[in-house]
Design a protein around this motif. Sequence first.
Motif, PDB file in Angstrom:
ATOM      1  N   MET A 180       0.839  -1.194   0.000  1.00 54.61           N
ATOM      2  CA  MET A 180       0.000   0.000   0.000  1.00 54.61           C
ATOM      3  C   MET A 180       0.881   1.253   0.000  1.00 54.61           C
ATOM      4  O   MET A 180       1.772   1.389   0.835  1.00 54.61           O
ATOM      5  CB  MET A 180      -0.929   0.007   1.211  1.00 54.61           C
ATOM      6  N   ARG A 181       0.621   2.140  -0.936  1.00 56.50           N
ATOM      7  CA  ARG A 181       1.335   3.416  -1.010  1.00 56.50           C
ATOM      8  C   ARG A 181       0.371   4.562  -0.717  1.00 56.50           C
ATOM      9  O   ARG A 181      -0.835   4.439  -0.934  1.00 56.50           O
ATOM     10  CB  ARG A 181       1.955   3.616  -2.395  1.00 56.50           C
ATOM     11  N   ASP A 182       0.941   5.654  -0.242  1.00 57.51           N
ATOM     12  CA  ASP A 182       0.127   6.839   0.005  1.00 57.51           C
ATOM     13  C   ASP A 182      -0.315   7.410  -1.329  1.00 57.51           C
ATOM     14  O   ASP A 182       0.454   7.444  -2.295  1.00 57.51           O
ATOM     15  CB  ASP A 182       0.954   7.881   0.773  1.00 57.51           C
ATOM     16  N   GLY A 183      -1.561   7.846  -1.419  1.00 54.38           N
ATOM     17  CA  GLY A 183      -2.055   8.433  -2.655  1.00 54.38           C
ATOM     18  C   GLY A 183      -1.290   9.693  -3.021  1.00 54.38           C
ATOM     19  O   GLY A 183      -0.825  10.436  -2.149  1.00 54.38           O
ATOM     20  N   THR A 184      -1.145   9.944  -4.308  1.00 58.02           N
ATOM     21  CA  THR A 184      -0.397  11.114  -4.773  1.00 58.02           C
ATOM     22  C   THR A 184      -1.276  12.021  -5.621  1.00 58.02           C
ATOM     23  O   THR A 184      -2.212  11.575  -6.278  1.00 58.02           O
ATOM     24  CB  THR A 184       0.827  10.694  -5.601  1.00 58.02           C
ATOM     25  N   LEU A 185      -0.950  13.292  -5.587  1.00 58.54           N
ATOM     26  CA  LEU A 185      -1.601  14.310  -6.411  1.00 58.54           C
ATOM     27  C   LEU A 185      -0.506  14.998  -7.207  1.00 58.54           C
ATOM     28  O   LEU A 185       0.438  15.535  -6.634  1.00 58.54           O
ATOM     29  CB  LEU A 185      -2.326  15.327  -5.517  1.00 58.54           C
ATOM     30  N   SER A 186      -0.599  14.927  -8.529  1.00 58.79           N
ATOM     31  CA  SER A 186       0.458  15.500  -9.356  1.00 58.79           C
ATOM     32  C   SER A 186      -0.118  16.084 -10.635  1.00 58.79           C
ATOM     33  O   SER A 186      -1.221  15.734 -11.073  1.00 58.79           O
ATOM     34  CB  SER A 186       1.520  14.447  -9.695  1.00 58.79           C
ATOM     35  N   LEU A 187       0.661  16.963 -11.231  1.00 54.49           N
ATOM     36  CA  LEU A 187       0.265  17.628 -12.469  1.00 54.49           C
ATOM     37  C   LEU A 187       0.937  16.934 -13.641  1.00 54.49           C
ATOM     38  O   LEU A 187       2.141  16.655 -13.609  1.00 54.49           O
ATOM     39  CB  LEU A 187       0.695  19.097 -12.413  1.00 54.49           C
ATOM     40  N   GLY A 188       0.155  16.622 -14.655  1.00 53.89           N
ATOM     41  CA  GLY A 188       0.727  16.052 -15.869  1.00 53.89           C
ATOM     42  C   GLY A 188       1.591  17.090 -16.575  1.00 53.89           C
ATOM     43  O   GLY A 188       1.603  18.272 -16.213  1.00 53.89           O
ATOM     44  N   THR A 189       2.321  16.659 -17.574  1.00 52.47           N
ATOM     45  CA  THR A 189       3.187  17.570 -18.311  1.00 52.47           C
ATOM     46  C   THR A 189       2.341  18.510 -19.162  1.00 52.47           C
ATOM     47  O   THR A 189       1.621  18.057 -20.061  1.00 52.47           O
ATOM     48  CB  THR A 189       4.151  16.795 -19.218  1.00 52.47           C
ATOM     49  N   PRO A 190       2.392  19.826 -18.901  1.00 52.54           N
ATOM     50  CA  PRO A 190       1.579  20.758 -19.684  1.00 52.54           C
ATOM     51  C   PRO A 190       2.180  20.947 -21.074  1.00 52.54           C
ATOM     52  O   PRO A 190       3.327  20.564 -21.328  1.00 52.54           O
ATOM     53  CB  PRO A 190       1.664  22.063 -18.866  1.00 52.54           C
ATOM     54  N   PRO A 191       1.418  21.508 -22.014  1.00 53.78           N
ATOM     55  CA  PRO A 191       1.963  21.768 -23.347  1.00 53.78           C
ATOM     56  C   PRO A 191       3.221  22.634 -23.258  1.00 53.78           C
ATOM     57  O   PRO A 191       3.296  23.557 -22.442  1.00 53.78           O
ATOM     58  CB  PRO A 191       0.829  22.516 -24.056  1.00 53.78           C
ATOM     59  N   ALA A 192       4.215  22.311 -24.076  1.00 55.55           N
ATOM     60  CA  ALA A 192       5.463  23.080 -24.049  1.00 55.55           C
ATOM     61  C   ALA A 192       5.218  24.526 -24.444  1.00 55.55           C
ATOM     62  O   ALA A 192       5.877  25.443 -23.936  1.00 55.55           O
ATOM     63  CB  ALA A 192       6.486  22.433 -24.976  1.00 55.55           C
ATOM     64  N   SER A 193       4.271  24.753 -25.339  1.00 56.42           N
ATOM     65  CA  SER A 193       3.957  26.122 -25.765  1.00 56.42           C
ATOM     66  C   SER A 193       2.570  26.153 -26.381  1.00 56.42           C
ATOM     67  O   SER A 193       2.063  25.135 -26.870  1.00 56.42           O
ATOM     68  CB  SER A 193       4.990  26.631 -26.772  1.00 56.42           C
TER      69      SER A 193
END
Length: 276
Positions: free
Chosen positions: A141-154
């Motif tokens: 069991m791992r702690d849940g994570t909140l993360s941002l995907g890679t946004p558009p480069a431009s």
Amino acid sequence: MTTTVGSDGTYTLNLGTALGSLSSVTVTEVDEVTGDNGTATATVTPKKLNITSSKTAVDVYPGDLDSLTSDSAVVAWLVKQAGIVATNTDSATDTITYATQETGLASKLSALAVGGSTTINVYGKGSSGLQSDAKTITVTMRDGTLSLGTPPASLTFGSLTIPFKETLYQPTSSWNIVVNDTRKTGSTWYLRATATAMKSATRTLSGNLIYLNGSTKQVLTNTSVTVASGSKVAGKTATTATSDWSASKGILLDVQPSVQVDSYSGSVNWTLQDTP
């Protein structure tokens, strides 16, 4: 079972299904003329399906538990996560299913504390009746994570005509900002954005990047603004936070009629939080 040795010295014993759970077979040969005899014993090795896995340990997150509500669901998830494959080397058409002798798997996973582990043994079963050995998979069991995907480069707003009045412009492509969330269902998230001034090599744009929500307009230049929010949805680990942006909602370019012809650029900084 009995058989007769042929003139060429060979014989066949068709044991069929008579082996049952025997661990060995003993064959006795008797010369009916002289009465001489001899025996030979062979170990019985039941045929099995081959089974492999790409992993012997996998991680589970609180968000995964939403869909892992039965033993069959846990087994199917393990087969996918660990890359478990069982095959019949004698029959490519043998239909393979997967199972485990253990029960209460969903409850076992739900009871795990963060960092806690358990083992689950998965085996394959063929429509031929053959079975594989069990693959032991460790689940942690791992702690849940909140993360941002890679946004558009431009992103670009294209080539625009100097407006006669203040005008809002949409970018020529979608923002596509993705929030990844493996926390428990209902956990909230907030996406904030701030922008630099739009500049060329020699001047600053007469206007700003703004966040528009209906009739409410907030300037992003050097100011952090909440541009999206939501909560963890059961069975879903990725959400496009900007999916509902349009001409009346989202980050737009606000241009004043005093703008001068030039090529302007700037940057947007994103912040993802679990509190407002």
